[in-house]
Structures are given as structure tokens and as C-alpha cells.
Scaffold this motif. Structure first.
Motif, PDB file in Angstrom:
ATOM      1  N   VAL A  47     -38.560 -62.565   2.672  1.00 61.47           N
ATOM      2  CA  VAL A  47     -39.417 -63.126   3.332  1.00 61.47           C
ATOM      3  C   VAL A  47     -40.611 -62.690   2.676  1.00 61.47           C
ATOM      4  O   VAL A  47     -41.033 -61.333   1.895  1.00 61.47           O
ATOM      5  CB  VAL A  47     -39.785 -62.167   4.413  1.00 61.47           C
ATOM      6  N   ILE A  48     -41.285 -64.146   1.925  1.00 58.75           N
ATOM      7  CA  ILE A  48     -42.556 -62.866   0.911  1.00 58.75           C
ATOM      8  C   ILE A  48     -44.172 -63.519   1.876  1.00 58.75           C
ATOM      9  O   ILE A  48     -44.190 -64.006   2.495  1.00 58.75           O
ATOM     10  CB  ILE A  48     -43.163 -63.875  -0.342  1.00 58.75           C
ATOM     11  N   HIS A  61     -48.469 -63.116   1.320  1.00 57.27           N
ATOM     12  CA  HIS A  61     -49.149 -63.693   0.765  1.00 57.27           C
ATOM     13  C   HIS A  61     -50.516 -62.321   1.065  1.00 57.27           C
ATOM     14  O   HIS A  61     -51.499 -63.031   1.739  1.00 57.27           O
ATOM     15  CB  HIS A  61     -49.515 -64.815   1.165  1.00 57.27           C
ATOM     16  N   TRP A  90     -52.123 -62.162   5.861  1.00 58.14           N
ATOM     17  CA  TRP A  90     -52.689 -63.221   5.042  1.00 58.14           C
ATOM     18  C   TRP A  90     -54.554 -63.657   5.855  1.00 58.14           C
ATOM     19  O   TRP A  90     -54.775 -63.171   4.764  1.00 58.14           O
ATOM     20  CB  TRP A  90     -52.196 -64.750   5.181  1.00 58.14           C
ATOM     21  N   LYS A  91     -54.803 -63.322   6.248  1.00 58.52           N
ATOM     22  CA  LYS A  91     -56.511 -63.273   6.805  1.00 58.52           C
ATOM     23  C   LYS A  91     -56.664 -62.185   6.390  1.00 58.52           C
ATOM     24  O   LYS A  91     -58.112 -61.948   6.305  1.00 58.52           O
ATOM     25  CB  LYS A  91     -56.134 -63.183   8.099  1.00 58.52           C
ATOM     26  N   ARG A 118     -49.784 -60.727  -3.448  1.00 54.14           N
ATOM     27  CA  ARG A 118     -48.118 -61.391  -2.881  1.00 54.14           C
ATOM     28  C   ARG A 118     -47.379 -60.217  -2.881  1.00 54.14           C
ATOM     29  O   ARG A 118     -46.711 -59.659  -3.766  1.00 54.14           O
ATOM     30  CB  ARG A 118     -47.519 -62.187  -3.860  1.00 54.14           C
ATOM     31  N   ALA A 133     -43.753 -63.663  12.452  1.00 58.95           N
ATOM     32  CA  ALA A 133     -44.654 -65.098  11.942  1.00 58.95           C
ATOM     33  C   ALA A 133     -46.342 -64.115  12.090  1.00 58.95           C
ATOM     34  O   ALA A 133     -46.686 -65.260  11.208  1.00 58.95           O
ATOM     35  CB  ALA A 133     -44.403 -66.313  12.668  1.00 58.95           C
ATOM     36  N   LEU A 148     -42.938 -58.792  -1.303  1.00 60.12           N
ATOM     37  CA  LEU A 148     -41.701 -59.151  -1.162  1.00 60.12           C
ATOM     38  C   LEU A 148     -41.507 -57.992   0.170  1.00 60.12           C
ATOM     39  O   LEU A 148     -41.015 -57.104  -0.509  1.00 60.12           O
ATOM     40  CB  LEU A 148     -40.887 -59.432  -2.353  1.00 60.12           C
ATOM     41  N   LEU A 187     -47.578 -61.951   9.996  1.00 66.66           N
ATOM     42  CA  LEU A 187     -47.214 -62.819   8.841  1.00 66.66           C
ATOM     43  C   LEU A 187     -49.376 -63.195   8.633  1.00 66.66           C
ATOM     44  O   LEU A 187     -49.907 -63.083   7.669  1.00 66.66           O
ATOM     45  CB  LEU A 187     -47.026 -63.186   7.880  1.00 66.66           C
ATOM     46  N   GLU A 188     -49.208 -63.708   9.589  1.00 69.30           N
ATOM     47  CA  GLU A 188     -50.752 -64.774   9.636  1.00 69.30           C
ATOM     48  C   GLU A 188     -52.037 -64.160   9.609  1.00 69.30           C
ATOM     49  O   GLU A 188     -52.473 -63.601   8.534  1.00 69.30           O
ATOM     50  CB  GLU A 188     -50.889 -65.737  10.670  1.00 69.30           C
TER      51      GLU A 188
END
Lengths: 159, 441
Positions: B197-198, B200, B385-386, B341, B378, B343, B381-382
Motif C-alpha cells: 500500500v502506498i 501519499h 495525507w492530510k 510517497r 483507510a 510504500l 492513510l487519510e
């Protein structure tokens, strides 16, 4: 094979796709039998969902957890714009008995999340039971072509 | 040039806060790769991934594409994935078997599994009169300067010098001991599937989240609540009044309320490694556990068995690239791909000699929490990114790690959080302290 069987099965698959794209989670879950399972193996070589690595291996209880999470106001990752569009085709009836029917098909799914578009595609194999309310899914196997690819973000709902 | 542009990196790190550029500056990222990832011990894989001679796995160490390969001599080698001739990548696949030797797809140079040159087409005539011969190191695939294996877990360092793997791991070595000791045969075996899973976001944001005990009941509230509701429904319908353990793994995010996370403790070690203690209720008295206990007692004797199962670990973070959940036999290797980014490669293991139902627990966690359809990550990850987006803004210069700052207890070269300070940001302070030491060069 009766021509209307092919038609009925196709209509059923289209209906299922429409429930996904419309985010009608409960009607989607209701398409499964009480003991129904939604299964996405990590690779095509897998023969059974039980006791194996799986991307999804969900009975109705786990599907309900997923639905309740998706609908929870604090499911942060569900806040942004998120849409899917499924197209189902190549519908082939593999076998048919009095009570059951096995059908293979192909799908393409485009997902929009914020400004990012992702594309998933693969094969469905539905083991359907005939009930007085129409077809119900005993086992849906989803062999996604990009199952083993690195995921830019994850999958939130069934594919 | 880089050093001029980033005059004094140590000024970017204070004991309880860090400059935002540490996460977002591409120049700092390049320097991190040189001074941290391409220098320290990095996890390559488990030896059971490459059981047969010629089996290989591609692995990224810092910016370097490497190969972990099983040699004909039985040893696991780590080589640069590069032909010494024209620089062609030797293996283009993520995994496979090279056969009896590596063969470059461009000009058919062949190499042994340890990287030594085996043949070049028409070598005698082609290289007559040059100083090059079969023994020339520049005609061999370059090996990683150091490779060590601890209980099957293979690490490599791209620096010739530095602490040994055992010195580097220090007390964090418990991650592997705890995992292996829980196997009646004292070993684990990889389940050959890697979920990738990547994220961001910068790699450090992921590491900081691993021991962040304040976040689970906030970030994962939705999953915790959903699982708890279904868990109660299932319990009502069953004779014993219990739902499967997998529901508990998820509902704990809601039932362990935010105040209870202070009961956990973090242990912070040199080189940035940290441990979060906590048990997740994985020692129930059901028939499966009791059957496993019996096998374990037979293998180890009661005294040693009690020692093994009372090791109280939730997560071990091995800085800068590995997060291990030893009681559930899972690990996540972190491979930075760029400044924004990252991984993660996610694996799990079987305890050799343990009954199947014990494996099923590990599997349930792997599928529910760590698969690409995760019910848990999930939302992480959100956040990641934020975080990265926010840190890219001029809205503030610092990231704060001040929670329970000043209450850390320093002893024997490590830092432990004070009682009832489980949500302390000590692990982030410890990671950044190690970061600053590495970056000093």
C-alpha cells in the motif's frame, strides 16, 4: 438454455452493480444468502476463501461491519468526494441446476476519490441460489486483475 | 551543495518539536536516504521467502534497488540489482527464481548467486589486451557491504562500518524473539503474500503513528463502533454469548476509550527504536488457546512457557523502516519512494508447530487490518495525507511532540514513559532525536 435465464441473470448483475455505485449498502448486502460470502482472493490460484489470505473474505456479519463503518459520521476517509462507476459484461452461464446457477462475468470499475481516478477491472464468478425472491448470492468470487499491484490508497467498499 | 542550502539540520529538531521542512523538503529527503536508509540496517525479508537456490526477491534499500537471493551455498545474499556491464537491471520482476545463475537480458553476462562473474560471451577474445579478467570486481554484481540474519530475519547495511545488527537492534530485538519464541518449534515461516500500500505522505509520518496511543480511539472510532455493534448482535445469538476474536480486534478501537490508552507504556531506545506495551486481550481461555498452551508447555516446559506468553508487547518499531506486531506475527516494512510517497510492504507469519486455529488469529488480523481492503488503515492513510498537505503550508513552522514532555524517565540508556502517560509523545521525540544524530553525519 432458456433465453430469459440469461436475461434474468444479467439483470441481477446489473442491479448489484447499481447498488454499489448508488451506495445502497443494505440492499447490496441483502443480495447475499444468509450464509453468503463475498470473496476477493489475492491471486487467481486460490481455491477457497476459508483459512487463506484474502483481500476480502466477508460473510454478512463482516459486510455489516463494513457498511456501518462507511455510514459512520466519523469515518474520516469517507468524507471526501468518492464515486464509483461499474460496468459489467461478458456474462456467461457456467452451469445450472434446479436450485443453483453459476455465472461468470467481467467488470470495469472507475473510482474517483478527491481528484484521483483509479481503474480496477477483473472477473466475477457468482454462485447464485434460486429463491422465491429471485436470485441470491451464495458466493461471489472477485478476481481483480490488479489485485497484486501496489495500492495507491486502499479499497473502501466491495468492488 | 545540499549542506550549504540546509545549513544546520540539528536546528530543525528541538527536544519537543520539529521543523515542518523535515517532512516536506526534497533536499532533506535525499540527505536522509544517504545518511540514514543507505547506511543503517534495513530489513530485507525473511529467509523463508527464498527457500530454494536461485530464489530472489527485489527489495528497495533507500534509493537502491537490491536483490535478496538464496545462493547455491544455502546462504542468503543481498546484491545491487544491476549488471556491472551497462547498468541493466538484472531482475525486472519483484520475485522469482534466477535458475542456476543470473543472466543479463541485454548481453548474456552471467553471474553466480553471490554476484561473482560466471561468464561473458566470447570473453577471451573480447577482453584480450584489457586489464579485465574473470576476477575483476568491476565485472561482478556488487554485493551489499553487510548482511546479517537474526532468527531468519535478513537485514542489510549499505555501509561497510557501523554497529553489528545485534548492537543496532538492542532491546528491540525482542520483536523477533517474541515472534519466534511463541512458535513451539522456535521459528516462524512466512506466508507468501505481500500486501503493498502506498501512502501519499512522508515516511516519518507513518512511523510516528505506529506508537501513537492517542490516535486509535479517534481515528478508528467508526470501525470500533461498527464492529462493536455487530459483535453484540452475534454474541446475543450464540450459546456462549461470544463473538469471534476478530471482532474484538476491531471493537477495541471503540471500547478502549481514549483515557484508557494512558495505561499503556512506551519504551524508547537508542537508534530511534521504540516499544508500545499492551496485550489486546490475546490470552483468552478458549479451547484453541488452551490446546496451543499445551503444545507450548510440552515444547518449552511450564516455566519458560509462562515467560514467553507474558511478554507484553503491542508494537515494536525498528527505526527507520520496520514496524513489528510480534504477538500477531505481522510486520510492515516501510520503503520511502519520495519525500511525499511511502510504500509499506505487509507480511505475516506462521508459528511453526502451532495448531491451525492460532494461525487463524494472525490471519484474521492480516486480512481485516492489513489487507488493501482494510477496515482500519483507510482512516490512517487519510490522516497521513492530510498531515503531509498541512505541513506543506506556511500556516506554521513546527510539529509539536510536547505531550507529557518533561515526565520521561531516563534510565540505563533508555527512556520510558511515566505511569499513566501511555499517550506520551516520547516515541516521536525519541525517533527525532535519532534522526538528528544520523543527519549530523
Amino acid at each position: 438454455m432458456a433465453k430469459n435465464t440469461q436475461h434474468e441473470v444479467e439483470q441481477f448483475l446489473y442491479q448489484q452493480a447499481e447498488f454499489l455505485d448508488g451506495k445502497h449498502w443494505q440492499p447490496y448486502i441483502d443480495l447475499f444468502t444468509q450464509d453468503g460470502v463475498y470473496w476477493m482472493p489475492p491471486e487467481p490460484s486460490y481455491q477457497t476463501w476459508e483459512g487463506q489470505v484474502a483481500i476480502f473474505a466477508e460473510d454478512k456479519n463482516l459486510m455489516t461491519v463494513r457498511m456501518k463503518r462507511l455510514l459512520h459520521p466519523d469515518a474520516w476517509s469517507q468524507r471526501p468526494l468518492w464515486e464509483t462507476n461499474h460496468v459489467v459484461s461478458n456474462v456467461i452461464i457456467e452451469k445450472q441446476t434446479r436450485d443453483e446457477i453459476v455465472v461468470r462475468s467481467r467488470f470495469h470499475m472507475l473510482e474517483l476519490r478527491r481528484d484521483d481516478v483509479r481503474h480496477f477491472a477483473g472477473a466475477y464468478r457468482h454462485e447464485l441460489r434460486k429463491t422465491k425472491n429471485g436470485y441470491r448470492i451464495k458466493l461471489q468470487r472477485v478476481d481483480m486483475a490488479n489485485a497484486q499491484a501496489a495500492y495507491e490508497y486502499v479499497l473502501q467498499a466491495w468492488v | 551543495m545540499l549542506q550549504e542550502r540546509i545549513p544546520d539540520l540539528t536546528k530543525y529538531v528541538e527536544p519537543d518539536r520539529v521543523r515542518r521542512e523535515v517532512y516536506t523538503d526534497p533536499g532533506i529527503f535525499e540527505l536522509e536516504m544517504q545518511r540514514i536508509h543507505e547506511r543503517v540496517w534495513i530489513y530485507c525479508g525473511h529467509e523463508s521467502q527464498v527457500p530454494k537456490a536461485g530464489d530472489y526477491y527485489a527489495v528497495q534499500i533507500g534509493r537502491q534497488p537490491m536483490l535478496m537471493v538464496r545462493g547455491s551455498d544455502g546462504k542468503v545474499h543481498v546484491l545491487y540489482n544491476r549488471c556491472p556491464h551497462r547498468g541493466n537491471m538484472m531482475c525486472g520482476d519483484r520475485k522469482g527464481n534466477a535458475g542456476e545463475f543470473f543472466r543479463c537480458s541485454y548481453h548474456a553476462w552471467t553471474f553466480q548467486h553471490d554476484g561473482k562473474l560466471r561468464s561473458i560471451p566470447m570473453m577471451d577474445s573480447g577482453y584480450a589486451g584489457t586489464p579485465l579478467n574473470k576476477e575483476s570486481p568491476e565485472l561482478c554484481m556488487k554485493p551489499a557491504p553487510r548482511v546479517e540474519n537474526y532468527r531468519g530475519f535478513v537485514f542489510s547495511s549499505l555501509a561497510k562500518d557501523g554497529p553489528s545488527l545485534k548492537e543496532f537492534l538492542g532491546k528491540a530485538i525482542v520483536a523477533f524473539d517474541d515472534m519466534c519464541d511463541r512458535a513451539p518449534e522456535g521459528e516462524v515461516e512466512i506466508v507468501p503474500n505481500c500486501f503493498r500500500v502506498i501512502q501519499h505522505s512522508n515516511w516519518k509520518i507513518f512511523l510516528e503513528n505506529q506508537l501513537d496511543a492517542l490516535h486509535p480511539s479517534v481515528t478508528h472510532q467508526s470501525t470500533g463502533r461498527a464492529a462493536h455493534e455487530v459483535e453484540k448482535e452475534i454474541a446475543k445469538k450464540t450459546k456462549k454469548g461470544e463473538a469471534p476474536l476478530s471482532y474484538h480486534m476491531l471493537s477495541a478501537f471503540a471500547t478502549v476509550t481514549i483515557d484508557k490508552w494512558d495505561n499503556f507504556q512506551t519504551l524508547n531506545y537508542p537508534y530511534g527504536h521504540c516499544i508500545l506495551t499492551g496485550y489486546m486481550g490475546l490470552r483468552p481461555q478458549d479451547p484453541d488457546t488452551l490446546a496451543y498452551d499445551k503444545v507450548m508447555i510440552k515444547a518449552y516446559g511450564r516455566k519458560r512457557f509462562e515467560e514467553i506468553v507474558s511478554v507484553n508487547i503491542h508494537h515494536v518499531l525498528i527505526y527507520p523502516g520496520l514496524s513489528v506486531q510480534s504477538p500477531l506475527q505481522q510486520l510492515r516494512a516501510v520503503r520511502p519512494l519520495g519525500v511525499d510517497r511511502t510504500l509499506t510492504e505487509i507480511w505475516h507469519f506462521r508459528l511453526k508447530g502451532a495448531p491451525e486455529p492460532i494461525y487463524r488469529r494472525s490471519l484474521a488480523y492480516y486480512n481485516l487490518v492489513n489487507s488493501p481492503a482494510t477496515l482500519v488503515n483507510a482512516d490512517d492513510l487519510e490522516n497521513f495525507w492530510k498531515c503531509h498537505q498541512g505541513l506543506s503550508s506556511d500556516g506554521g513552522d513546527w510539529v509539536s511532540f510536547a505531550r507529557h514532555f518533561g515526565r520521561d524517565i531516563e534510565k540505563d540508556g533508555m527512556v520510558e514513559t511515566a505511569p499513566n502517560c501511555g499517550t506520551s509523545e516520547a516515541p516521536m521525540r525519541n525517533q527525532m532525536k535519532a534522526w538528528a544524530e544520523y543527519m549530523r553525519g
